[in-house]
Motif scaffolding. Structure first.
Motif, PDB file in Angstrom:
ATOM      1  N   SER A 371       0.841  -1.198   0.000  1.00 54.95           N
ATOM      2  CA  SER A 371       0.000   0.000   0.000  1.00 54.95           C
ATOM      3  C   SER A 371       0.872   1.243   0.000  1.00 54.95           C
ATOM      4  O   SER A 371       1.681   1.450   0.919  1.00 54.95           O
ATOM      5  CB  SER A 371      -0.913   0.000   1.234  1.00 54.95           C
ATOM      6  N   MET A 372       0.720   2.090  -1.015  1.00 53.92           N
ATOM      7  CA  MET A 372       1.490   3.326  -1.078  1.00 53.92           C
ATOM      8  C   MET A 372       1.182   4.228   0.117  1.00 53.92           C
ATOM      9  O   MET A 372       2.077   4.853   0.708  1.00 53.92           O
ATOM     10  CB  MET A 372       1.198   4.058  -2.385  1.00 53.92           C
ATOM     11  N   LYS A 373      -0.088   4.274   0.511  1.00 53.98           N
ATOM     12  CA  LYS A 373      -0.486   5.115   1.646  1.00 53.98           C
ATOM     13  C   LYS A 373       0.207   4.664   2.924  1.00 53.98           C
ATOM     14  O   LYS A 373       0.731   5.482   3.692  1.00 53.98           O
ATOM     15  CB  LYS A 373      -2.016   5.065   1.820  1.00 53.98           C
ATOM     16  N   LEU A 374       0.227   3.352   3.150  1.00 51.55           N
ATOM     17  CA  LEU A 374       0.873   2.822   4.342  1.00 51.55           C
ATOM     18  C   LEU A 374       2.386   2.996   4.259  1.00 51.55           C
ATOM     19  O   LEU A 374       3.045   3.300   5.268  1.00 51.55           O
ATOM     20  CB  LEU A 374       0.517   1.349   4.515  1.00 51.55           C
ATOM     21  N   HIS A 375       2.935   2.809   3.086  1.00 55.75           N
ATOM     22  CA  HIS A 375       4.376   3.009   2.898  1.00 55.75           C
ATOM     23  C   HIS A 375       4.786   4.426   3.286  1.00 55.75           C
ATOM     24  O   HIS A 375       5.772   4.631   4.010  1.00 55.75           O
ATOM     25  CB  HIS A 375       4.755   2.740   1.441  1.00 55.75           C
ATOM     26  N   ILE A 376       4.038   5.399   2.816  1.00 54.78           N
ATOM     27  CA  ILE A 376       4.360   6.806   3.110  1.00 54.78           C
ATOM     28  C   ILE A 376       4.249   7.079   4.607  1.00 54.78           C
ATOM     29  O   ILE A 376       5.099   7.766   5.199  1.00 54.78           O
ATOM     30  CB  ILE A 376       3.430   7.745   2.314  1.00 54.78           C
ATOM     31  N   ALA A 377       3.229   6.522   5.244  1.00 56.29           N
ATOM     32  CA  ALA A 377       3.060   6.708   6.684  1.00 56.29           C
ATOM     33  C   ALA A 377       4.224   6.089   7.459  1.00 56.29           C
ATOM     34  O   ALA A 377       4.737   6.687   8.420  1.00 56.29           O
ATOM     35  CB  ALA A 377       1.734   6.104   7.135  1.00 56.29           C
ATOM     36  N   GLN A 378       4.645   4.903   7.055  1.00 58.80           N
ATOM     37  CA  GLN A 378       5.765   4.245   7.719  1.00 58.80           C
ATOM     38  C   GLN A 378       7.059   5.037   7.539  1.00 58.80           C
ATOM     39  O   GLN A 378       7.845   5.193   8.480  1.00 58.80           O
ATOM     40  CB  GLN A 378       5.945   2.834   7.160  1.00 58.80           C
ATOM     41  N   GLN A 379       7.257   5.539   6.332  1.00 59.37           N
ATOM     42  CA  GLN A 379       8.477   6.293   6.051  1.00 59.37           C
ATOM     43  C   GLN A 379       8.517   7.578   6.874  1.00 59.37           C
ATOM     44  O   GLN A 379       9.552   7.947   7.439  1.00 59.37           O
ATOM     45  CB  GLN A 379       8.549   6.615   4.554  1.00 59.37           C
ATOM     46  N   LYS A 380       7.395   8.248   6.949  1.00 62.61           N
ATOM     47  CA  LYS A 380       7.309   9.477   7.731  1.00 62.61           C
ATOM     48  C   LYS A 380       7.600   9.201   9.195  1.00 62.61           C
ATOM     49  O   LYS A 380       8.320   9.964   9.863  1.00 62.61           O
ATOM     50  CB  LYS A 380       5.911  10.092   7.566  1.00 62.61           C
ATOM     51  N   GLN A 381       7.072   8.103   9.699  1.00 63.88           N
ATOM     52  CA  GLN A 381       7.248   7.775  11.110  1.00 63.88           C
ATOM     53  C   GLN A 381       8.699   7.459  11.445  1.00 63.88           C
ATOM     54  O   GLN A 381       9.232   7.921  12.452  1.00 63.88           O
ATOM     55  CB  GLN A 381       6.360   6.583  11.492  1.00 63.88           C
ATOM     56  N   LEU A 382       9.352   6.688  10.613  1.00 61.06           N
ATOM     57  CA  LEU A 382      10.738   6.311  10.927  1.00 61.06           C
ATOM     58  C   LEU A 382      11.678   7.510  10.860  1.00 61.06           C
ATOM     59  O   LEU A 382      12.644   7.605  11.628  1.00 61.06           O
ATOM     60  CB  LEU A 382      11.212   5.154  10.042  1.00 61.06           C
ATOM     61  N   VAL A 383      11.400   8.443   9.955  1.00 58.01           N
ATOM     62  CA  VAL A 383      12.206   9.656   9.872  1.00 58.01           C
ATOM     63  C   VAL A 383      11.988  10.520  11.107  1.00 58.01           C
ATOM     64  O   VAL A 383      12.946  11.055  11.689  1.00 58.01           O
ATOM     65  CB  VAL A 383      11.879  10.435   8.583  1.00 58.01           C
TER      66      VAL A 383
END
Length: 402
Positions: A371-383
């Protein structure tokens, strides 16, 4: 030394952009060639395709053949290399790298069949038999190396230890978390790190075009042969921050670690982030946007053999440092995290005053979400976690060593 003279840079930049007059180029390819002419003059920052081609040009001109195979290696899977130029009128082809000088070594690029195991096994044998040639196998996506895993396990990683057989094969595995799903996200970096022992392999994650240039030249110029695994970029090929200046081909060499590039007072730094690859630029942009001054960022460009001396020097340059954090895009059970906790790597470079933390995705059976939406959320969180904008899992140095 892998640098070139100013005269050599000019010579190769002209040679790789010289196309026969009777060749009608596709408008997009024509723009790429015109831009490369500007890169050679220093009027545009170098991109990855230009730097890689310059490395090949310099090698063949000095008598080192180059052999590149893969499923779309002529053009480059992500439309960056263009080693083969096509005439739009009659379909004829032209390879600038075969016209560098009259007495050059051979340059051969092969769009190979969709059989990773067979092709990689052949290139391994070719490299072992001809150590003077730069032999490269490029996976169309890094994940596709899975089909050739037996070749890595049985031959490439252990040929020297088992049979005293040396090999300098170079493997390019496009690697990057861009929301493309689990089949096009990970080259399974953790598998290669698990195969590393007694300096049997080199595992590198270059983050700039100049680093790729010097790394490829180093592979041939050094007077010994070791297999090279490159976690090569995908989205970085055209990233606005992942560029280099032409002077870096003259003045630099391959850097095992790249330390902080912004003007940050070392005395203010309490947290130091180490990472490799694309996530560096996400961290850099977010830190600049939030004007964070107590967090420094360093890139490890060669994961194995681990550059302990350089990493330790960077850590010791921050007198008030409290936290060292490894940041990765892969799930926690993948990537470099567990590798970084072995005594010979990151954990061995810390002292008892430092905590060692992790910022990245949680454990996962799959390399990435679909899921692109979930991917973006995960990336934002780890940063955010890495930059102290969110929660961070930490462990003490003593606990980690135990």
């Amino acid at each position: 030394p892998t640098s070139l003279s100013v005269e050599q840079v000019k010579k190769y930049a002209n040679a790789i952009t010289e196309i026969p007059d009777n060749f009608k180029l596709h408008p997009t390819v024509n723009k790429i060639i015109e831009n490369r002419k500007k890169m050679g003059k220093g009027e545009l920052p170098m991109d990855w395709g230009f730097a890689e081609t310059m490395a090949y040009a310099s090698l063949v001109d000095h008598g080192h053949p180059v052999r590149l195979s893969g499923q779309d290696s002529g053009r480059g899977t992500f439309f960056h290399r263009h080693a083969v130029i096509h005439n739009q009128d009659d379909g004829d082809t032209y390879l600038p790298l075969q016209h560098i000088s009259d007495d050059q070594a051979t340059f051969l690029v092969i769009n190979s069949i969709l059989s990773e195991e067979a092709v990689l096994a052949f290139e391994y044998g070719y490299s072992s038999s001809d150590p003077h040639t730069l032999v490269i196998w490029e996976a169309q996506f890094g994940d596709f190396a899975n089909g050739a895993q037996v070749v890595f396990d049985q031959f490439i990683s252990s040929c020297e230890a088992k049979w005293g057989r040396y090999c300098g094969v170079t493997v390019m595995l496009p690697h990057g978390y861009d929301g493309a799903g689990p089949e096009h996200s990970s080259a399974r970096l953790e598998r290669f790190l698990q195969l590393c022992a007694r300096e049997n392999l080199q595992v590198c994650v270059p983050s700039t075009p100049a680093q790729m240039f010097h790394m490829l030249r180093r592979q041939v110029i050094r007077p010994y042969r070791k297999p090279l695994i490159i976690m090569s970029p995908k989205s970085l090929l055209r990233h606005k921050l992942s560029t280099s200046h032409i002077n870096e081909l003259v003045n630099n060499e391959f850097q095992l670690v790249i330390s902080e590039i912004d003007q940050i007072d070392n005395k203010d730094v309490t947290r130091l982030l180490f990472c490799a690859g694309k996530v560096y630029f996400d961290l850099l942009e977010e830190r600049r946007a939030n004007k964070i001054t107590n967090v420094a960022i360093a890139r490890i460009e060669q994961l194995f053999p681990f550059p302990s001396t350089e990493v330790t020097a960077i850590i010791n340059s921050y007198p008030n440092l409290q936290e060292v954090v490894w940041v990765q895009e892969e799930p926690k059970n993948q990537g470099s995290w567990y590798y970084m906790q072995s005594r010979g790597t990151m954990i061995g470079c810390l002292n008892e005053n430092h905590t060692f933390g992790y910022a990245g995705r949680f454990y996962s059976a799959s390399p990435a979400t679909g899921s692109m939406k979930l991917h973006i959320a995960q990336q934002k969180q780890l940063v955010e976690d890495a930059l102290q904008l969110g929660k961070l899992e930490v462990t003490t140095h003593k606990r980690a060593l135990n």
